[in-house]
Design an enzyme around this catalytic site. Structure first.
Site, PDB file in Angstrom:
ATOM      1  N   ASN A  95       2.592  -7.624   7.825  1.00 57.96           N
ATOM      2  CA  ASN A  95       2.560  -8.939   7.178  1.00 57.96           C
ATOM      3  C   ASN A  95       4.013  -9.363   7.052  1.00 57.96           C
ATOM      4  OD1 ASN A  95      -0.248  -9.052   6.792  1.00 57.96           O
ATOM      5  ND2 ASN A  95      -0.100  -7.830   4.927  1.00 57.96           N
TER       6      ASN A  95
ATOM      7  N   ARG B 267      -2.012  -5.717  17.386  1.00 52.02           N
ATOM      8  CA  ARG B 267      -3.104  -5.122  16.612  1.00 52.02           C
ATOM      9  C   ARG B 267      -4.442  -5.841  16.853  1.00 52.02           C
ATOM     10  NH1 ARG B 267      -2.365  -4.904  10.919  1.00 52.02           N
ATOM     11  NH2 ARG B 267      -3.003  -2.754  10.630  1.00 52.02           N
TER      12      ARG B 267
ATOM     13  N   TRP C  12     -14.611 -11.102   1.959  1.00 52.72           N
ATOM     14  CA  TRP C  12     -13.969 -10.130   2.847  1.00 52.72           C
ATOM     15  C   TRP C  12     -14.906  -9.456   3.847  1.00 52.72           C
ATOM     16  CZ3 TRP C  12      -8.804 -10.035   3.049  1.00 52.72           C
ATOM     17  CH2 TRP C  12      -8.104 -10.594   1.977  1.00 52.72           C
TER      18      TRP C  12
ATOM     19  N   ARG D 282       0.823  -1.225   0.000  1.00 52.48           N
ATOM     20  CA  ARG D 282       0.000   0.000   0.000  1.00 52.48           C
ATOM     21  C   ARG D 282       0.849   1.264   0.000  1.00 52.48           C
ATOM     22  NH1 ARG D 282      -3.845  -3.103  -1.793  1.00 52.48           N
ATOM     23  NH2 ARG D 282      -4.496  -4.686  -0.294  1.00 52.48           N
TER      24      ARG D 282
ATOM     25  N   ASP E  72     -11.941  -0.714   8.055  1.00 52.13           N
ATOM     26  CA  ASP E  72     -10.588  -0.710   7.513  1.00 52.13           C
ATOM     27  C   ASP E  72     -10.238   0.600   6.805  1.00 52.13           C
ATOM     28  OD1 ASP E  72      -8.136  -1.505   6.740  1.00 52.13           O
ATOM     29  OD2 ASP E  72      -8.770  -3.095   5.394  1.00 52.13           O
TER      30      ASP E  72
ATOM     31  N   GLU F  38      -4.438   4.474   1.072  1.00 47.83           N
ATOM     32  CA  GLU F  38      -4.956   3.278   0.396  1.00 47.83           C
ATOM     33  C   GLU F  38      -6.371   3.472  -0.138  1.00 47.83           C
ATOM     34  OE1 GLU F  38      -4.937  -0.205   2.863  1.00 47.83           O
ATOM     35  OE2 GLU F  38      -5.851  -1.455   1.311  1.00 47.83           O
TER      36      GLU F  38
ATOM     37  N   GLU G 251      -5.939 -11.925   8.441  1.00 48.94           N
ATOM     38  CA  GLU G 251      -5.649 -12.009   7.007  1.00 48.94           C
ATOM     39  C   GLU G 251      -4.530 -13.011   6.716  1.00 48.94           C
ATOM     40  OE1 GLU G 251      -5.092  -7.851   5.910  1.00 48.94           O
ATOM     41  OE2 GLU G 251      -7.273  -7.626   5.714  1.00 48.94           O
TER      42      GLU G 251
ATOM     43  N   ARG H  75     -18.393  -8.082   9.926  1.00 56.80           N
ATOM     44  CA  ARG H  75     -16.978  -7.774  10.151  1.00 56.80           C
ATOM     45  C   ARG H  75     -16.797  -6.621  11.126  1.00 56.80           C
ATOM     46  NH1 ARG H  75     -12.484  -6.568   5.424  1.00 56.80           N
ATOM     47  NH2 ARG H  75     -11.153  -5.196   6.668  1.00 56.80           N
TER      48      ARG H  75
ATOM     49  N   LYS I  45      -7.520   0.012  14.971  1.00 51.00           N
ATOM     50  CA  LYS I  45      -7.815   0.906  13.843  1.00 51.00           C
ATOM     51  C   LYS I  45      -8.944   1.860  14.242  1.00 51.00           C
ATOM     52  CE  LYS I  45      -6.200  -1.916  10.006  1.00 51.00           C
ATOM     53  NZ  LYS I  45      -6.370  -2.342   8.601  1.00 51.00           N
TER      54      LYS I  45
ATOM     55  N   GLU J 106     -14.655  12.378  -0.467  1.00 49.14           N
ATOM     56  CA  GLU J 106     -15.807  11.597  -0.005  1.00 49.14           C
ATOM     57  C   GLU J 106     -17.003  11.792  -0.939  1.00 49.14           C
ATOM     58  OE1 GLU J 106     -17.654  12.932   3.692  1.00 49.14           O
ATOM     59  OE2 GLU J 106     -18.296  10.877   4.129  1.00 49.14           O
TER      60      GLU J 106
HETATM   61  O1  GCW Z   1      -6.360  -2.398   4.675  1.00 50.45           O
HETATM   62  C1  GCW Z   1      -5.791  -3.643   4.732  1.00 50.45           C
HETATM   63  C2  GCW Z   1      -4.778  -3.608   3.653  1.00 50.45           C
HETATM   64  C3  GCW Z   1      -3.676  -4.638   3.828  1.00 50.45           C
HETATM   65  C4  GCW Z   1      -3.090  -4.470   5.221  1.00 50.45           C
HETATM   66  C5  GCW Z   1      -4.191  -4.659   6.246  1.00 50.45           C
HETATM   67  C6  GCW Z   1      -3.693  -4.437   7.676  1.00 50.45           C
HETATM   68  C7  GCW Z   1      -0.824  -4.820   5.910  1.00 50.45           C
HETATM   69  O2  GCW Z   1      -5.437  -3.775   2.416  1.00 50.45           O
HETATM   70  O3  GCW Z   1      -2.720  -4.401   2.828  1.00 50.45           O
HETATM   71  O4  GCW Z   1      -2.020  -5.360   5.442  1.00 50.45           O
HETATM   72  O5  GCW Z   1      -5.221  -3.747   6.025  1.00 50.45           O
HETATM   73  O6  GCW Z   1      -3.935  -3.366   8.200  1.00 50.45           O
HETATM   74  O7  GCW Z   1      -3.101  -5.325   8.239  1.00 50.45           O
END
Ligand code: GCW
Length: 677
Positions: free
Chosen positions: A209, A325, A538, A167, A371, A399, A292, A342, A366, A508
């Site tokens: 990741n 996280r 997802w 990203r 997301d 992103e 993920e 989700r 987050k 937006e």
């Molecule tokens: O928003 C998603 C992204 C992933 C990211 C994930 C996360 C690093 O598309 O690329 O992975 O969140 O926050 O872990």
């Protein structure tokens, strides 16, 4: 593309350094951070004609720590004035109890910065650039949170599509090349300087990741991690590493990574001790577990407190922290199943664990439940865990907000999150984030650091908000514009400011209506694709049919997500009438003809905002074109090119969304504008 070969000075061009460099400067402390500051002052004085002096009584600017200020106070009245500041009411009183504080005063033409420690002095000196003082002024500032962290999603191995930075929209990784940590870290040094000037004091250098090659940063590559840490340390920044939960197996050769297994605990303890041998001020670990596809404690029948605590115990003797996280959800959901939501996942998993984490665990949440969408409600986890240190995670890399091809100044969005009060007592998200703020960085090797030159403002604003969450984001934008374009005429700066100030709302308006998210192209997440995620695993659906759209997250008839909020928000979000328009489709499934509190219908709102959004981008293009020749040529050219793409993309968004909603609802635009059939 731009022809710039050395990176842009961003918000620290030489011209902006005048407050540090025009006069006689007294800087008596010593030590590594003070040496860094001395280097800054030497540079600033060389450019602006001043010089360092040993004689405090002759100085125009005194940069002191508490340690040295006492001795100088008898000789310089302005220093006494600064030291007395604690006894005067106002901003300083609230600043007093927090570590990292500095006080700045100006008296009879003499400016003084007194830092409670060397890092505070460095931050206070940089603050002079953004806030020139008038005579009689005293300003005190202290970072609201002890940890202000940037997370890099950087890899060593490059992904075939995404490149080295997951990203990332700003070129290559600042830290890594194909071989591992870069041999030349001079850009990292410049980057650290930019970050330090905003108050950032922690950086995680690799992606959450964690792939096989990057996992070895924790072991084989420690000497190289130590080289990075040495550079960051000079700017008051601690280095953190993302680690994989399965490291005891993948790196240590153990048969299990079960957090309750004594061999696993011993492996983490020994490995961590070696990290501290190499990097004595190492910050700690950042972990994405059971998320993920990343391994985690669930694989061993354990929960996330067990998982986080085994790492925390390994770090505790060395003063390190685990950033764990909370981004845990089922990414293999069945779209046919409308009961799984989700948005509920983080709260369902983590709220019951409140009170079970070791004191050096920071749960990194987050800001929204999904997301990093353009608009989301604030995550209810932030209100649900009073006995856990929480860090709120923001996404500076764009992103879902235009990928640094669109102008999207996110300061107002983040500020709204940080000021959000869960209850009438006024307890805000910022005050609940006792573990600090963290954000995914948007910087890379691009000549402008951030791809889009104007995206630098987001990096700047994040650091500033992490220190001072209540500051007006519009003021931050003004600071950034002033520092970045110090030589531009006032009307030029006003024009840049105007163009950026509402850019989040503009983005937006042509992308995500009424809190609906994920209408983006799956995978790369750029550009419109209304149903792109609708039948995927997802968990990111909008449920549009011929009658209506939105996700019913109510307790009465939906997934029950609204019940995760304390009052008054639970009732407010539950009620169709009380739910704020901008989040309506996040919480409710409504007919297209449903009337919003703004008076217009849902479908008409989609048409209106999409047409208005494109018009706003057209205006931005015009406004920017008029600045040609009045700003640095390379910046102007780069932004011009990106604005052209933004306009193309905004039109595509408008056309696809309007057509989609017209086809689904059969309801024409009240204003008869052209919608493609
Ligand atoms: O928003 C998603 C992204 C992933 C990211 C994930 C996360 C690093 O598309 O690329 O992975 O969140 O926050 O872990």
């Amino acid at each position: 593309m731009s022809t710039v070969t050395t990176p842009s000075p961003a918000w620290l061009p030489d011209a902006a350094l005048a407050p540090l460099g025009t006069g006689l400067v007294h800087l008596p402390d010593d030590g590594p951070l003070t040496d860094t500051l001395r280097g800054e002052v030497e540079h600033a004085t060389a450019v602006h004609g001043g010089r360092l002096t040993d004689r405090p009584e002759t100085a125009d600017l005194l940069l002191l720590t508490r340690r040295t200020a006492g001795a100088v106070a008898a000789r310089v009245e302005a220093v006494r004035y600064a030291l007395d500041a604690d006894r005067r009411p106002g901003e300083l009183v609230t600043a007093r109890p927090r570590p990292g504080r500095w006080v700045t005063a100006r008296r009879s033409g003499v400016t003084v910065v007194v830092g409670d420690d060397p890092a505070a002095l460095l931050h206070g000196a940089f603050a002079l650039l953004r806030r020139p003082l008038l005579d009689g002024d005293v300003v005190g500032e202290a970072p609201a949170h002890p940890v202000r962290m940037l997370d890099h999603w950087d890899n060593i191995g490059a992904h075939p599509v995404m490149g080295r930075v997951e990203r990332g929209y700003a070129g290559d990784s600042l830290f890594f090349d194909d071989d591992g940590v870069r041999a030349d870290l001079s850009r990292v040094e410049r980057y650290a300087r930019l970050l330090a000037s905003t108050g950032i004091n922690a950086v995680a250098i690799n992606n959450v990741n964690v792939h096989a090659r990057e996992a070895r940063l924790l072991t084989d590559d420690l000497p190289d991690v130590a080289r990075v840490a040495e550079v960051l340390r000079r700017w008051g920044i601690r280095t953190h590493l993302s680690v994989g939960f399965a490291a005891p197996v993948t790196l240590g050769g153990l048969p299990t990574a079960d957090p309750l297994d004594p061999d696993v605990a011993a492996w983490w303890a020994a490995t961590t001790a070696r990290v501290y041998d190499a990097v004595p001020d190492f910050g700690g670990y950042l972990v994405k577990a059971d998320s993920e596809g990343q391994p985690g404690p669930f694989g061993y029948g354990r929960d996330h407190a067990d998982g986080a605590n085994v790492l925390a115990r390994a770090l505790a003797p060395h003063g390190g922290t685990v950033h764990w996280r909370a981004f845990v959800y089922d990414h293999r959901q069945d779209w046919r199943d409308r009961s799984t939501d989700r948005a509920r996942a983080a709260h369902d998993h983590f709220a019951p664990l409140d009170g079970r984490f070791e004191p050096n665990v920071v749960l990194q949440v987050k800001h929204g439940p999904m997301d990093f969408q353009v608009r989301e409600p604030v995550s209810p986890v932030i209100a649900a865990m009073p006995r856990t240190a929480l860090a709120v995670e923001l996404q500076v890399t764009q992103e879902y907000t235009g990928q640094q091809r669109h102008v999207c100044y996110l300061g107002p969005a983040w500020s709204q999150v940080l000021r959000f009060a869960f209850d009438d007592a006024g307890d805000s998200v910022a005050t609940r984030a006792t573990g600090g703020l963290a954000a995914v960085s948007n910087a890379g090797t691009s000549p402008f650091w951030t791809g889009h030159p104007l995206a630098q403002a987001n990096l700047y604003a994040f650091g500033r908000l992490a220190c001072e969450p209540s500051v007006d984001p519009d003021r931050l934008l003004e600071e950034w514009v002033h520092l970045t374009f110090p030589k531009a005429a006032p009307d030029v700066r006003a024009s840049v400011h105007r163009l950026m100030a509402c850019s989040w709302q503009v983005y937006e308006s042509y992308t995500a209506p009424l809190g609906v998210g994920f209408m983006v192209r799956p995978g790369h997440h750029y550009g419109p694709d209304v149903d792109g995620y609708e039948y995927t695993p997802w968990g990111t659906y909008h449920f549009a049919d011929r009658d209506g759209i939105g996700v019913d997250r109510t307790m009465a008839t939906g997934t029950g997500y609204t019940g995760q909020y304390p009052e008054p928000w639970r009732s407010r979000y539950e009620s169709l009438d009380a739910c704020p328009d901008e989040l309506l489709l996040f919480f409710h499934h409504v007919p297209y003809g449903h009337r919003l509190s703004s008076g217009t219908t849902v479908v008409q709102h989609v048409y209106d905002t999409h047409f208005a959004g494109v018009e706003a981008v057209e205006q931005m293009v015009g406004e920017w074109a008029a600045l040609r020749g009045r700003l640095e040529e390379d910046v102007h050219a780069e932004v011009t090119e990106r604005l052209a793409e933004q306009l193309r993309s905004a039109r595509e968004w408008r056309d696809q969304l309007c057509t989609y909603f017209w086809r689904h609802s059969g309801i024409p635009d009240e204003h008869g504008r052209r919608i493609h059939p």
